[in-house]
Motif scaffolding. Structure first.
Motif, PDB file in Angstrom:
ATOM      1  N   VAL A   3       0.844  -1.200   0.000  1.00  0.00           N
ATOM      2  CA  VAL A   3       0.000   0.000   0.000  1.00  0.00           C
ATOM      3  C   VAL A   3       0.875   1.245   0.000  1.00  0.00           C
ATOM      4  O   VAL A   3       0.670   2.160  -0.806  1.00  0.00           O
ATOM      5  N   ARG A   4       1.868   1.280   0.857  1.00  0.00           N
ATOM      6  CA  ARG A   4       2.766   2.447   0.934  1.00  0.00           C
ATOM      7  C   ARG A   4       3.532   2.639  -0.369  1.00  0.00           C
ATOM      8  O   ARG A   4       3.736   3.755  -0.826  1.00  0.00           O
ATOM      9  N   ARG A   5       3.982   1.539  -0.976  1.00  0.00           N
ATOM     10  CA  ARG A   5       4.712   1.629  -2.252  1.00  0.00           C
ATOM     11  C   ARG A   5       3.826   2.258  -3.322  1.00  0.00           C
ATOM     12  O   ARG A   5       4.242   3.170  -4.044  1.00  0.00           O
ATOM     13  N   LEU A   6       2.580   1.796  -3.403  1.00  0.00           N
ATOM     14  CA  LEU A   6       1.665   2.328  -4.414  1.00  0.00           C
ATOM     15  C   LEU A   6       1.281   3.778  -4.136  1.00  0.00           C
ATOM     16  O   LEU A   6       1.155   4.584  -5.064  1.00  0.00           O
ATOM     17  N   THR A   8       3.145   6.023  -2.716  1.00  0.00           N
ATOM     18  CA  THR A   8       4.310   6.817  -3.123  1.00  0.00           C
ATOM     19  C   THR A   8       4.383   6.907  -4.637  1.00  0.00           C
ATOM     20  O   THR A   8       4.658   7.974  -5.192  1.00  0.00           O
ATOM     21  N   TRP A   9       4.130   5.811  -5.304  1.00  0.00           N
ATOM     22  CA  TRP A   9       4.153   5.784  -6.768  1.00  0.00           C
ATOM     23  C   TRP A   9       3.138   6.772  -7.342  1.00  0.00           C
ATOM     24  O   TRP A   9       3.449   7.538  -8.249  1.00  0.00           O
ATOM     25  N   PHE A  10       1.912   6.780  -6.800  1.00  0.00           N
ATOM     26  CA  PHE A  10       0.894   7.712  -7.293  1.00  0.00           C
ATOM     27  C   PHE A  10       1.251   9.155  -6.978  1.00  0.00           C
ATOM     28  O   PHE A  10       1.073  10.035  -7.814  1.00  0.00           O
ATOM     29  N   GLU A  11       1.722   9.385  -5.773  1.00  0.00           N
ATOM     30  CA  GLU A  11       2.003  10.763  -5.383  1.00  0.00           C
ATOM     31  C   GLU A  11       3.263  11.329  -6.041  1.00  0.00           C
ATOM     32  O   GLU A  11       3.391  12.545  -6.166  1.00  0.00           O
ATOM     33  N   ARG A  12       4.139  10.482  -6.504  1.00  0.00           N
ATOM     34  CA  ARG A  12       5.359  10.971  -7.164  1.00  0.00           C
ATOM     35  C   ARG A  12       5.321  10.735  -8.665  1.00  0.00           C
ATOM     36  O   ARG A  12       5.197  11.674  -9.441  1.00  0.00           O
ATOM     37  N   ARG A  13       5.434   9.492  -9.078  1.00  0.00           N
ATOM     38  CA  ARG A  13       5.572   9.189 -10.507  1.00  0.00           C
ATOM     39  C   ARG A  13       4.313   9.535 -11.298  1.00  0.00           C
ATOM     40  O   ARG A  13       4.397  10.197 -12.326  1.00  0.00           O
ATOM     41  N   PHE A  14       3.152   9.062 -10.854  1.00  0.00           N
ATOM     42  CA  PHE A  14       1.921   9.323 -11.595  1.00  0.00           C
ATOM     43  C   PHE A  14       1.650  10.824 -11.647  1.00  0.00           C
ATOM     44  O   PHE A  14       1.302  11.360 -12.698  1.00  0.00           O
ATOM     45  N   ASP A  64      -7.415  -8.770  -6.309  1.00  0.00           N
ATOM     46  CA  ASP A  64      -8.756  -8.189  -6.288  1.00  0.00           C
ATOM     47  C   ASP A  64      -8.716  -6.668  -6.186  1.00  0.00           C
ATOM     48  O   ASP A  64      -9.643  -5.988  -6.619  1.00  0.00           O
ATOM     49  N   ALA A  65      -7.668  -6.154  -5.582  1.00  0.00           N
ATOM     50  CA  ALA A  65      -7.474  -4.716  -5.416  1.00  0.00           C
ATOM     51  C   ALA A  65      -6.013  -4.418  -5.751  1.00  0.00           C
ATOM     52  O   ALA A  65      -5.213  -5.335  -5.919  1.00  0.00           O
ATOM     53  N   LEU A  66      -5.653  -3.158  -5.835  1.00  0.00           N
ATOM     54  CA  LEU A  66      -4.294  -2.817  -6.268  1.00  0.00           C
ATOM     55  C   LEU A  66      -3.202  -3.383  -5.371  1.00  0.00           C
ATOM     56  O   LEU A  66      -2.179  -3.853  -5.859  1.00  0.00           O
ATOM     57  N   ALA A  67      -3.418  -3.352  -4.070  1.00  0.00           N
ATOM     58  CA  ALA A  67      -2.365  -3.782  -3.146  1.00  0.00           C
ATOM     59  C   ALA A  67      -2.577  -5.190  -2.601  1.00  0.00           C
ATOM     60  O   ALA A  67      -1.750  -5.680  -1.840  1.00  0.00           O
ATOM     61  N   GLY A  68      -3.657  -5.841  -2.980  1.00  0.00           N
ATOM     62  CA  GLY A  68      -3.896  -7.178  -2.432  1.00  0.00           C
ATOM     63  C   GLY A  68      -5.335  -7.617  -2.570  1.00  0.00           C
ATOM     64  O   GLY A  68      -6.001  -7.314  -3.559  1.00  0.00           O
ATOM     65  N   ARG A  69      -5.820  -8.309  -1.540  1.00  0.00           N
ATOM     66  CA  ARG A  69      -7.168  -8.878  -1.585  1.00  0.00           C
ATOM     67  C   ARG A  69      -8.276  -7.885  -1.282  1.00  0.00           C
ATOM     68  O   ARG A  69      -9.411  -8.061  -1.713  1.00  0.00           O
ATOM     69  N   ARG A  70      -7.970  -6.856  -0.498  1.00  0.00           N
ATOM     70  CA  ARG A  70      -9.008  -5.906  -0.073  1.00  0.00           C
ATOM     71  C   ARG A  70      -8.695  -4.489  -0.538  1.00  0.00           C
ATOM     72  O   ARG A  70      -7.541  -4.124  -0.704  1.00  0.00           O
ATOM     73  N   ILE A  71      -9.754  -3.709  -0.678  1.00  0.00           N
ATOM     74  CA  ILE A  71      -9.592  -2.294  -1.018  1.00  0.00           C
ATOM     75  C   ILE A  71      -8.803  -1.612   0.090  1.00  0.00           C
ATOM     76  O   ILE A  71      -9.063  -1.830   1.280  1.00  0.00           O
ATOM     77  N   SER A  72      -7.861  -0.787  -0.317  1.00  0.00           N
ATOM     78  CA  SER A  72      -7.022  -0.082   0.647  1.00  0.00           C
ATOM     79  C   SER A  72      -6.929   1.395   0.250  1.00  0.00           C
ATOM     80  O   SER A  72      -7.528   1.829  -0.738  1.00  0.00           O
ATOM     81  N   ILE A  76      -8.166   3.909  -3.193  1.00  0.00           N
ATOM     82  CA  ILE A  76      -8.889   5.181  -3.088  1.00  0.00           C
ATOM     83  C   ILE A  76      -8.090   6.308  -3.738  1.00  0.00           C
ATOM     84  O   ILE A  76      -8.635   7.110  -4.500  1.00  0.00           O
ATOM     85  N   VAL A  77      -6.800   6.353  -3.475  1.00  0.00           N
ATOM     86  CA  VAL A  77      -5.945   7.380  -4.072  1.00  0.00           C
ATOM     87  C   VAL A  77      -5.891   7.203  -5.586  1.00  0.00           C
ATOM     88  O   VAL A  77      -6.023   8.169  -6.345  1.00  0.00           O
ATOM     89  N   ALA A  78      -5.713   5.972  -6.041  1.00  0.00           N
ATOM     90  CA  ALA A  78      -5.661   5.704  -7.481  1.00  0.00           C
ATOM     91  C   ALA A  78      -6.963   6.111  -8.156  1.00  0.00           C
ATOM     92  O   ALA A  78      -6.954   6.747  -9.218  1.00  0.00           O
ATOM     93  N   ALA A  79      -8.081   5.756  -7.557  1.00  0.00           N
ATOM     94  CA  ALA A  79      -9.386   6.089  -8.142  1.00  0.00           C
ATOM     95  C   ALA A  79      -9.603   7.599  -8.194  1.00  0.00           C
ATOM     96  O   ALA A  79     -10.196   8.110  -9.150  1.00  0.00           O
TER      97      ALA A  79
END
Length: 134
Positions: A3-6, A8-14, A64-72, A76-79
């Motif tokens: 979750v933290r990796r993603l 950071t990826w959204f807040e920086r790279r994306f 099922d979700a970006l970081a694993g089995r459940r919405i995290s 929400i940030v990606a959406a």
């Protein structure tokens, strides 16, 4: 950790590679009256968007979700990031079926609906923006 990796990826790279380019051209320039969007910048932003969407599609093919089995928080940030781009019609959803299904699920959540009510003055939202089952 995922979750933290993603996040950071959204807040920086994306943000740097996609939002800073596409939203500057599509949203900030008209608002600040800086002239029409630059075709070269739009192409670069759209190419960067494709690579990011491909990465997300790949994650969702295995999860099922970006970081694993459940919405995290990552989902929400990606959406939220994708919602702005979707408003401007920048996401070719037909090319990303897994991502589209994931986004429809998030878009249908009551907590997400206030985002769909936001409007940008002078710019019409994409035809499918508020449609939950687009």
């Amino acid at each position: 950790a995922e979750v933290r990796r993603l996040l950071t990826w959204f807040e920086r790279r994306f943000t740097d590679e996609v939002n800073a380019v596409l939203l500057h051209e599509r949203m900030e320039k008209p608002l600040l009256r800086l002239g029409p969007p630059e075709a070269r910048a739009l192409r670069a932003g759209r190419e960067a968007l494709k690579s990011h969407l491909a990465m997300m599609e790949g994650l969702l093919a295995r999860r099922d979700a970006l970081a694993g089995r459940r919405i995290s928080q990552a989902d929400i940030v990606a959406a939220a990031h994708l919602s702005v781009l979707d408003y401007f019609g920048e996401v070719a959803w037909a090319s990303w079926p897994g991502l589209k299904t994931w986004y429809m699920k998030l878009k249908s959540r009551p907590s997400f609906r206030p985002l769909l009510a936001d409007r940008f003055p002078g710019v019409q939202a994409s035809a499918w923006y508020q449609d939950l089952d687009f």
